[in-house]
Design an enzyme around this catalytic site. Structure first.
Site, PDB file in Angstrom:
ATOM      1  N   GLY A  13      82.427  60.336  19.239  1.00  9.61           N
ATOM      2  CA  GLY A  13      80.979  60.076  19.333  1.00  9.61           C
ATOM      3  C   GLY A  13      80.278  60.693  18.142  1.00  9.61           C
ATOM      4  O   GLY A  13      79.107  61.089  18.201  1.00  9.61           O
ATOM      5  N   ARG A 100      75.105  53.561  38.877  1.00 13.41           N
ATOM      6  CA  ARG A 100      75.913  54.752  38.635  1.00 13.41           C
ATOM      7  C   ARG A 100      77.414  54.416  38.606  1.00 13.41           C
ATOM      8  O   ARG A 100      78.164  54.909  37.782  1.00 13.41           O
ATOM      9  CB  ARG A 100      75.623  55.789  39.734  1.00 13.41           C
ATOM     10  CG  ARG A 100      75.964  57.192  39.377  1.00 13.41           C
ATOM     11  CD  ARG A 100      75.916  58.082  40.609  1.00 13.41           C
ATOM     12  NE  ARG A 100      77.142  57.982  41.385  1.00 13.41           N
ATOM     13  CZ  ARG A 100      78.215  58.728  41.214  1.00 13.41           C
ATOM     14  NH1 ARG A 100      78.217  59.654  40.309  1.00 13.41           N
ATOM     15  NH2 ARG A 100      79.292  58.563  41.950  1.00 13.41           N
ATOM     16  N   GLY A 132      80.748  64.361  26.888  1.00 12.45           N
ATOM     17  CA  GLY A 132      80.252  63.054  27.353  1.00 12.45           C
ATOM     18  C   GLY A 132      80.226  62.983  28.873  1.00 12.45           C
ATOM     19  O   GLY A 132      81.192  63.346  29.538  1.00 12.45           O
ATOM     20  N   ASN A 133      79.128  62.503  29.412  1.00 12.56           N
ATOM     21  CA  ASN A 133      78.940  62.492  30.873  1.00 12.56           C
ATOM     22  C   ASN A 133      79.554  61.285  31.576  1.00 12.56           C
ATOM     23  O   ASN A 133      79.665  60.224  30.969  1.00 12.56           O
ATOM     24  CB  ASN A 133      77.439  62.524  31.170  1.00 12.56           C
ATOM     25  CG  ASN A 133      76.915  63.940  31.069  1.00 12.56           C
ATOM     26  OD1 ASN A 133      77.568  64.874  31.513  1.00 12.56           O
ATOM     27  ND2 ASN A 133      75.741  64.090  30.468  1.00 12.56           N
ATOM     28  N   ASP A 161      73.968  74.575  30.223  1.00 12.88           N
ATOM     29  CA  ASP A 161      73.280  75.008  31.443  1.00 12.88           C
ATOM     30  C   ASP A 161      73.182  76.538  31.488  1.00 12.88           C
ATOM     31  O   ASP A 161      72.158  77.098  31.863  1.00 12.88           O
ATOM     32  CB  ASP A 161      74.021  74.459  32.666  1.00 12.88           C
ATOM     33  CG  ASP A 161      74.227  72.956  32.549  1.00 12.88           C
ATOM     34  OD1 ASP A 161      73.219  72.246  32.411  1.00 12.88           O
ATOM     35  OD2 ASP A 161      75.381  72.501  32.561  1.00 12.88           O
ATOM     36  N   ARG A 164      70.578  77.576  28.989  1.00 15.67           N
ATOM     37  CA  ARG A 164      69.238  77.277  29.507  1.00 15.67           C
ATOM     38  C   ARG A 164      68.820  78.337  30.533  1.00 15.67           C
ATOM     39  O   ARG A 164      67.686  78.818  30.532  1.00 15.67           O
ATOM     40  CB  ARG A 164      69.245  75.891  30.177  1.00 15.67           C
ATOM     41  CG  ARG A 164      69.285  74.734  29.195  1.00 15.67           C
ATOM     42  CD  ARG A 164      69.628  73.431  29.892  1.00 15.67           C
ATOM     43  NE  ARG A 164      69.426  72.265  29.024  1.00 15.67           N
ATOM     44  CZ  ARG A 164      69.889  71.057  29.286  1.00 15.67           C
ATOM     45  NH1 ARG A 164      70.580  70.818  30.395  1.00 15.67           N
ATOM     46  NH2 ARG A 164      69.655  70.052  28.467  1.00 15.67           N
ATOM     47  N   HIS A 189      78.296  69.606  35.935  1.00 20.78           N
ATOM     48  CA  HIS A 189      77.182  69.478  34.988  1.00 20.78           C
ATOM     49  C   HIS A 189      76.324  68.315  35.478  1.00 20.78           C
ATOM     50  O   HIS A 189      76.443  67.186  35.018  1.00 20.78           O
ATOM     51  CB  HIS A 189      77.673  69.220  33.560  1.00 20.78           C
ATOM     52  CG  HIS A 189      76.535  68.816  32.660  1.00 20.78           C
ATOM     53  ND1 HIS A 189      75.533  69.695  32.310  1.00 20.78           N
ATOM     54  CD2 HIS A 189      76.198  67.635  32.090  1.00 20.78           C
ATOM     55  CE1 HIS A 189      74.642  69.060  31.565  1.00 20.78           C
ATOM     56  NE2 HIS A 189      75.019  67.811  31.422  1.00 20.78           N
TER      57      HIS A 189
HETATM   58  P1  NAX Z   1      74.562  59.116  21.525  1.00 22.57           P
HETATM   59  O1  NAX Z   1      74.397  57.838  22.272  1.00 22.57           O
HETATM   60  O2  NAX Z   1      73.589  59.496  20.467  1.00 22.57           O
HETATM   61  O3  NAX Z   1      76.028  59.147  20.876  1.00 22.57           O
HETATM   62  C1  NAX Z   1      77.167  58.789  21.550  1.00 22.57           C
HETATM   63  C2  NAX Z   1      78.145  58.236  20.548  1.00 22.57           C
HETATM   64  O4  NAX Z   1      79.374  57.970  21.227  1.00 22.57           O
HETATM   65  C3  NAX Z   1      77.684  56.930  19.900  1.00 22.57           C
HETATM   66  O5  NAX Z   1      77.768  57.028  18.487  1.00 22.57           O
HETATM   67  C4  NAX Z   1      78.677  55.906  20.470  1.00 22.57           C
HETATM   68  O6  NAX Z   1      78.935  54.845  19.553  1.00 22.57           O
HETATM   69  C5  NAX Z   1      79.906  56.794  20.683  1.00 22.57           C
HETATM   70  N1  NAX Z   1      80.926  56.216  21.559  1.00 22.57           N
HETATM   71  C6  NAX Z   1      80.777  55.424  22.651  1.00 22.57           C
HETATM   72  N2  NAX Z   1      81.977  55.065  23.137  1.00 22.57           N
HETATM   73  C7  NAX Z   1      82.902  55.666  22.370  1.00 22.57           C
HETATM   74  C8  NAX Z   1      84.324  55.677  22.360  1.00 22.57           C
HETATM   75  N3  NAX Z   1      85.015  54.975  23.269  1.00 22.57           N
HETATM   76  N4  NAX Z   1      84.969  56.396  21.412  1.00 22.57           N
HETATM   77  C9  NAX Z   1      84.274  57.078  20.487  1.00 22.57           C
HETATM   78  N5  NAX Z   1      82.922  57.090  20.429  1.00 22.57           N
HETATM   79  C10 NAX Z   1      82.247  56.397  21.351  1.00 22.57           C
HETATM   80  O7  NAX Z   1      74.664  60.242  22.642  1.00 22.57           O
HETATM   81  P2  NAX Z   1      74.501  61.830  22.511  1.00 22.57           P
HETATM   82  O8  NAX Z   1      73.073  62.195  22.712  1.00 22.57           O
HETATM   83  O9  NAX Z   1      75.183  62.294  21.287  1.00 22.57           O
HETATM   84  O10 NAX Z   1      75.271  62.303  23.827  1.00 22.57           O
HETATM   85  C11 NAX Z   1      76.667  62.148  23.973  1.00 22.57           C
HETATM   86  C12 NAX Z   1      77.105  62.432  25.392  1.00 22.57           C
HETATM   87  O11 NAX Z   1      76.826  63.789  25.731  1.00 22.57           O
HETATM   88  C13 NAX Z   1      76.405  61.592  26.459  1.00 22.57           C
HETATM   89  O12 NAX Z   1      77.370  61.148  27.401  1.00 22.57           O
HETATM   90  C14 NAX Z   1      75.463  62.591  27.126  1.00 22.57           C
HETATM   91  O13 NAX Z   1      75.173  62.211  28.458  1.00 22.57           O
HETATM   92  C15 NAX Z   1      76.300  63.840  27.053  1.00 22.57           C
HETATM   93  N6  NAX Z   1      75.602  65.117  27.227  1.00 22.57           N
HETATM   94  C16 NAX Z   1      76.271  66.111  27.880  1.00 22.57           C
HETATM   95  C17 NAX Z   1      75.754  67.372  28.046  1.00 22.57           C
HETATM   96  C18 NAX Z   1      76.529  68.451  28.740  1.00 22.57           C
HETATM   97  O14 NAX Z   1      75.962  69.532  28.912  1.00 22.57           O
HETATM   98  N7  NAX Z   1      77.773  68.259  29.170  1.00 22.57           N
HETATM   99  C19 NAX Z   1      74.385  67.680  27.556  1.00 22.57           C
HETATM  100  C20 NAX Z   1      73.916  66.765  26.477  1.00 22.57           C
HETATM  101  C21 NAX Z   1      74.279  65.316  26.648  1.00 22.57           C
HETATM  102  O15 NAX Z   1      73.348  64.723  27.511  1.00 22.57           O
END
Ligand code: NAX
Length: 334
Positions: A13, A100, A132-133, A161, A164, A189
């Protein structure tokens, strides 16, 4: 002293918003050490390769002394081969109108495929953090499909978390962040997570006080404090019109730095790791616990007393995780 052996680090990502902040911290040595040379691999989907080319140019132009090489790829074999650390940030985002269960199914497919790639191509000692969530459940799926890698090498991020929660307590007590220690995040999370300060301490006026004594506001600690931490992600989105990225990247860096370099003596941090049944959490769930880390091995802190209030909250988040895991496993059968 002989120079350190080069390590290989994968960020998935990498073209996304968290990736942009995180790559800087990986490449400049904040995570693996300022004397640790590394080869960096950035994985994203094919349509993002142009963006990644630009990110690679910028990383090279930062002229980091720790960064030996940068590769951008959409190919899992190239991405996962020989890696020592996997920072799995990429995931399918929730789109408007998406159920979901559709979101879960899309992510199960991604983490099943990445689990298999870890199994086939990564070093057996690889340490994995899933950002990633739904992060906990995704980590469980990746571990399931990587049977040749120890399950304890898989984790999910709850450090954001914890950070925060630590900030909320520091602000409430009028102290600095360094004056707050021992905050724990239990569970998933998600909005059921339990930020717990019953074992935390605040340094105030030269004295170490229990947080409950330092804050002197039990209603806040048991109510708005917990709700604020649980819903902080949504509050950031409402204000910024984008989800937390800088703070998520910093938390991911904190998590991996502590895993590779160890926790400070007498301090624990929160990490979602495979439960061994500690504190009555069903074994195998990827559940956030307080851990200490030495020689790249985490240990769940044992023997903390849990009151009825905490026990109930810990169960709610464990139940949610068990349900999420069951739903994810059902997708795996399809
Ligand atoms: P973005 O949408 O800006 O970036 C995600 C990236 O992942 C994109 O560039 C997309 O093309 C890429 N991607 C999608 N499928 C893929 C695959 N199969 N292989 C490789 N890359 C792939 O999201 P961003 O704000 O950077 O957040 C990323 C993830 O973090 C999300 O799932 C978000 O929900 C999660 N988070 C988790 C947090 C935690 O505390 N665990 C907090 C922050 C964030 O919300």
């Amino acid at each position: 002293m002989a120079p350190k052996e080069v390590i290989k680090v994968l960020v998935t990502g990498a073209a996304g918003q968290i990736g942009y902040s995180l790559l800087y911290m990986v490449a400049n040595g904040d995570i693996f050490g300022h004397d640790q040379p590394l080869d960096l691999v950035m994985l994203d989907i094919e349509p993002m390769m142009g963006v990644l080319e630009g990110v690679a140019m910028e990383l090279n132009d930062c002229a980091f002394t720790t960064l030996r090489s940068v590769v951008a790829t959409a190919d899992e074999k190239t991405g996962f081969s020989g890696i020592d650390a996997a920072l799995l940030v990429g995931a399918m985002p929730r789109k408007a109108g998406m159920e979901r269960k559709d979101l879960l199914a899309a992510n199960v497919r991604i983490f099943k495929s990445q689990g298999k790639a870890l199994d086939q191509f990564a070093k057996k000692t690889v340490k994995v953090i899933v950002v990633g969530n739904p992060a906990n459940t995704n980590a469980g799926i990746a571990a399931k499909y990587a049977p040749s890698i120890p399950t304890r090498n898989f984790s999910a991020m709850t450090r954001l978390d914890q950070n925060r929660a630590q900030h909320q307590i520091a602000a409430k007590c009028g102290v600095t962040i360094q004056d707050v220690s021992g905050v724990i995040v239990w569970g998933n999370h998600s909005s059921t997570q339990f930020p717990d300060v019953s074992h935390a301490k605040v340094n105030k006026g030269g004295k170490s006080l229990a947080v409950y004594a330092a804050c002197n506001d039990d209603a806040w600690l048991k109510g708005d404090f917990i709700k604020t931490v649980q819903s902080r992600g949504a509050a950031v989105i409402a204000a910024r019109k984008l989800s937390s990225a800088m703070s998520a990247a910093k938390a991911c860096a904190d998590h991996m730095r502590d895993w590779f370099q160890g926790t400070k003596h007498g301090h624990h941090v929160s990490m979602a790791v495979p439960s061994d049944g500690s504190y009555g959490v069903p074994a195998g769930l990827i559940y956030s616990f307080p851990v200490t880390i030495e020689n790249r091995e985490w240990k769940i802190v044992q023997g903390l007393e849990i009151n009825d209030f905490g026990r109930e909250k810990m169960k709610v988040t464990a139940d949610e995780l068990a349900q999420e895991r069951a739903d994810a496993l059902a997708v795996c059968q399809e």
